[in-house]
Design a protein around this motif. Structure first.
Motif, PDB file in Angstrom:
ATOM      1  N   PRO A  39      -5.777  53.019  -3.774  1.00 35.67           N
ATOM      2  CA  PRO A  39      -4.678  52.187  -3.271  1.00 35.67           C
ATOM      3  C   PRO A  39      -3.887  52.920  -2.192  1.00 35.67           C
ATOM      4  N   SER A  40      -3.118  52.174  -1.447  1.00 31.89           N
ATOM      5  CA  SER A  40      -2.234  52.776  -0.442  1.00 31.89           C
ATOM      6  C   SER A  40      -1.181  51.756  -0.046  1.00 31.89           C
ATOM      7  N   TRP A  41      -0.095  52.261   0.566  1.00 33.63           N
ATOM      8  CA  TRP A  41       0.913  51.390   1.178  1.00 33.63           C
ATOM      9  C   TRP A  41       0.632  51.295   2.671  1.00 33.63           C
ATOM     10  N   PHE A  42      -0.625  51.024   3.022  1.00 35.02           N
ATOM     11  CA  PHE A  42      -0.971  50.794   4.427  1.00 35.02           C
ATOM     12  C   PHE A  42      -0.086  49.675   4.985  1.00 35.02           C
ATOM     13  N   CYS A  43       0.081  48.622   4.203  1.00 38.78           N
ATOM     14  CA  CYS A  43       1.095  47.594   4.465  1.00 38.78           C
ATOM     15  C   CYS A  43       2.288  47.919   3.565  1.00 38.78           C
ATOM     16  N   SER A  44       3.457  48.011   4.126  1.00 39.77           N
ATOM     17  CA  SER A  44       4.627  48.476   3.381  1.00 39.77           C
ATOM     18  C   SER A  44       4.924  47.577   2.184  1.00 39.77           C
ATOM     19  N   PRO A  45       5.622  48.120   1.172  1.00 39.81           N
ATOM     20  CA  PRO A  45       6.007  47.291   0.021  1.00 39.81           C
ATOM     21  C   PRO A  45       6.812  46.053   0.436  1.00 39.81           C
ATOM     22  N   LYS A  46       7.694  46.200   1.417  1.00 38.67           N
ATOM     23  CA  LYS A  46       8.492  45.059   1.871  1.00 38.67           C
ATOM     24  C   LYS A  46       7.598  43.978   2.458  1.00 38.67           C
ATOM     25  N   GLN A  47       6.652  44.382   3.307  1.00 41.98           N
ATOM     26  CA  GLN A  47       5.736  43.406   3.901  1.00 41.98           C
ATOM     27  C   GLN A  47       4.852  42.771   2.833  1.00 41.98           C
ATOM     28  N   THR A  48       4.457  43.549   1.834  1.00 43.13           N
ATOM     29  CA  THR A  48       3.634  43.028   0.748  1.00 43.13           C
ATOM     30  C   THR A  48       4.363  41.936  -0.026  1.00 43.13           C
ATOM     31  N   ILE A 222      -4.442  36.002  -7.066  1.00 45.17           N
ATOM     32  CA  ILE A 222      -5.180  36.786  -8.045  1.00 45.17           C
ATOM     33  C   ILE A 222      -5.431  38.225  -7.573  1.00 45.17           C
ATOM     34  N   LEU A 223      -6.102  38.397  -6.430  1.00 43.57           N
ATOM     35  CA  LEU A 223      -6.598  39.717  -6.056  1.00 43.57           C
ATOM     36  C   LEU A 223      -5.513  40.695  -5.609  1.00 43.57           C
ATOM     37  N   LEU A 224      -4.510  40.239  -4.849  1.00 43.74           N
ATOM     38  CA  LEU A 224      -3.460  41.177  -4.450  1.00 43.74           C
ATOM     39  C   LEU A 224      -2.621  41.629  -5.638  1.00 43.74           C
ATOM     40  N   PRO A 225      -2.132  40.724  -6.518  1.00 46.54           N
ATOM     41  CA  PRO A 225      -1.453  41.212  -7.727  1.00 46.54           C
ATOM     42  C   PRO A 225      -2.353  42.098  -8.593  1.00 46.54           C
ATOM     43  N   LEU A 226      -3.646  41.748  -8.679  1.00 43.42           N
ATOM     44  CA  LEU A 226      -4.570  42.559  -9.467  1.00 43.42           C
ATOM     45  C   LEU A 226      -4.725  43.957  -8.868  1.00 43.42           C
ATOM     46  N   SER A 227      -4.758  44.046  -7.541  1.00 41.51           N
ATOM     47  CA  SER A 227      -4.853  45.343  -6.869  1.00 41.51           C
ATOM     48  C   SER A 227      -3.633  46.203  -7.167  1.00 41.51           C
ATOM     49  N   LEU A 228      -2.456  45.582  -7.137  1.00 41.23           N
ATOM     50  CA  LEU A 228      -1.225  46.316  -7.439  1.00 41.23           C
ATOM     51  C   LEU A 228      -1.207  46.780  -8.888  1.00 41.23           C
ATOM     52  N   ALA A 230      -3.890  47.188 -11.022  1.00 44.13           N
ATOM     53  CA  ALA A 230      -4.979  48.105 -11.368  1.00 44.13           C
ATOM     54  C   ALA A 230      -4.986  49.354 -10.501  1.00 44.13           C
ATOM     55  N   GLU A 231      -4.187  49.372  -9.439  1.00 48.45           N
ATOM     56  CA  GLU A 231      -4.149  50.493  -8.489  1.00 48.45           C
ATOM     57  C   GLU A 231      -5.527  50.724  -7.868  1.00 48.45           C
ATOM     58  N   LYS A 232      -6.143  49.611  -7.446  1.00 48.17           N
ATOM     59  CA  LYS A 232      -7.431  49.632  -6.769  1.00 48.17           C
ATOM     60  C   LYS A 232      -7.363  48.699  -5.562  1.00 48.17           C
ATOM     61  N   ASN A 233      -8.113  49.039  -4.531  1.00 49.21           N
ATOM     62  CA  ASN A 233      -8.126  48.247  -3.304  1.00 49.21           C
ATOM     63  C   ASN A 233      -9.147  47.117  -3.439  1.00 49.21           C
ATOM     64  N   VAL A 234      -8.858  46.153  -4.331  1.00 50.47           N
ATOM     65  CA  VAL A 234      -9.819  45.093  -4.647  1.00 50.47           C
ATOM     66  C   VAL A 234      -9.960  44.151  -3.450  1.00 50.47           C
ATOM     67  N   ASN A 235     -11.193  44.044  -2.959  1.00 47.57           N
ATOM     68  CA  ASN A 235     -11.517  43.209  -1.793  1.00 47.57           C
ATOM     69  C   ASN A 235     -10.614  43.501  -0.601  1.00 47.57           C
ATOM     70  N   TYR A 236     -10.232  44.769  -0.456  1.00 41.07           N
ATOM     71  CA  TYR A 236      -9.475  45.251   0.701  1.00 41.07           C
ATOM     72  C   TYR A 236      -8.103  44.580   0.848  1.00 41.07           C
ATOM     73  N   MET A 237      -7.469  44.300  -0.278  1.00 43.21           N
ATOM     74  CA  MET A 237      -6.148  43.686  -0.219  1.00 43.21           C
ATOM     75  C   MET A 237      -5.025  44.711  -0.052  1.00 43.21           C
ATOM     76  N   LEU A 238      -5.347  46.017  -0.083  1.00 40.32           N
ATOM     77  CA  LEU A 238      -4.329  47.047   0.127  1.00 40.32           C
ATOM     78  C   LEU A 238      -4.547  47.840   1.407  1.00 40.32           C
ATOM     79  N   SER A 239      -5.775  47.904   1.889  1.00 42.84           N
ATOM     80  CA  SER A 239      -6.075  48.552   3.172  1.00 42.84           C
ATOM     81  C   SER A 239      -7.326  47.907   3.750  1.00 42.84           C
ATOM     82  N   PRO A 240      -7.493  47.903   5.072  1.00 38.78           N
ATOM     83  CA  PRO A 240      -8.551  47.107   5.700  1.00 38.78           C
ATOM     84  C   PRO A 240      -9.937  47.702   5.535  1.00 38.78           C
TER      85      PRO A 240
END
Length: 287
Positions: A39-48, A222-228, A230-240
């Motif tokens: 996981p990463s904050w490639f997109c900031s928490p505020k933007q997320t 589903i996938l973005l909340p799940l990524s947050l 599980a702390e995994k970049n599921v289907n690239y929802m946390l970084s490209p």
């Protein structure tokens, strides 16, 4: 960074939401990782927080409109009735089941079970269900959703990301072979049903909207909340992923989502045209 300066109190609310989100996951880096998993904050928490609220409101509103106002009648689905499930249906369903079963085992062995929620695995299950589906009307609706939500298969084949198979070094050759075999089957097997006209619907913008809404809810609800979680970049929802989205910067999620509408139209329009070509070729061979 101000996101909605013209809306009173919006930035304060987003700042507060972003702060709470960052406090929940304070150790994530701000740079995109070399692997597709961390996981990463490639997109900031505020933007997320902002994108979560905006896109969920949009897609949940869209699907509610399609279900309650538009309904299924304009889709031109066939009348309810039984269809025969033949040997080819069973063999296709079995082949897909074997491949997705290996994928599930591999995810378990590598502690990445959460990635089974990715669209390619979801549409695999949809196609397996279609192979065994015995009712034409509901089967046609399921297959219509599959065709339009299968967009990720073509993107995965265009820009395959096999870095983690090699890095983990757990049956890497087999895992990569299964990856490509499964995705090619997802890309090609639907032409069999289209050529035989097993499942029918009215092709056009409305069917495209259903597919886009399905993909939107899958990713944002589903996938973005799940990524947050599980702390995994599921289907690239946390970084490209590799490919063009890398150059889109912090706006890649929203740009991808917007571009999905015309891209979903490609299988919605191109697929029937190519299927008609396959059917024509079959008729010519049979004489």
């Amino acid at each position: 960074m101000s996101i909605l300066p013209w809306v009173p109190g919006a930035d304060e609310f987003l700042d507060w939401g972003g702060q709470k989100l960052h406090e929940w996951r304070p150790d994530w880096p701000t740079e995109a990782p070399n692997s597709s998993n961390p996981p990463s904050w490639f997109c900031s928490p505020k933007q997320t927080v902002f994108e979560l609220l905006i896109w969920n409101a949009f897609f949940l509103g869209l699907i509610t409109y399609l279900i309650t106002v538009v309904g299924l009648k304009p889709l031109g689905l066939p009348k309810a009735g039984k269809r025969d499930v033949g040997l080819i249906d069973m063999l296709m369903g079995l082949a897909l089941t074997v491949l997705i079963s290996f994928t599930a085992w591999y995810k378990y062995a590598t502690n990445t079970v959460v990635y089974l929620a990715q669209p390619c695995h979801v549409v695999t299950v949809m196609l397996i269900m279609a192979c065994w589906w015995r009712e034409r009307r509901s089967g046609s609706f399921l297959f219509m959703l599959f065709v339009h939500m299968n967009l990720g298969t073509f993107l995965a084949l265009a820009w395959p990301d096999t870095r983690d198979y090699v890095r983990r070094n757990i049956w890497p050759q087999t895992a990569i072979m299964v990856f490509f075999t499964l995705h090619w089957l997802l890309a090609l097997l639907p032409y069999y049903y289209a050529a035989r006209r097993v499942f029918e619907w009215k092709k056009g913008f409305l069917a495209v909207l259903w597919g886009w809404a399905g993909l939107g809810i899958m990713h944002w609800t589903i996938l973005l909340p799940l990524s947050l979680l599980a702390e995994k970049n599921v289907n690239y929802m946390l970084s490209p992923p590799p490919g063009p989205p890398r150059s889109w910067g912090i706006y890649y999620r929203s740009l991808q989502c917007s571009l999905c509408l015309p891209l979903v139209a490609v299988p919605g329009i191109l697929f029937p045209a190519m299927a008609n070509g396959v059917a024509w070729a079959i008729r010519k061979v049979k004489g």
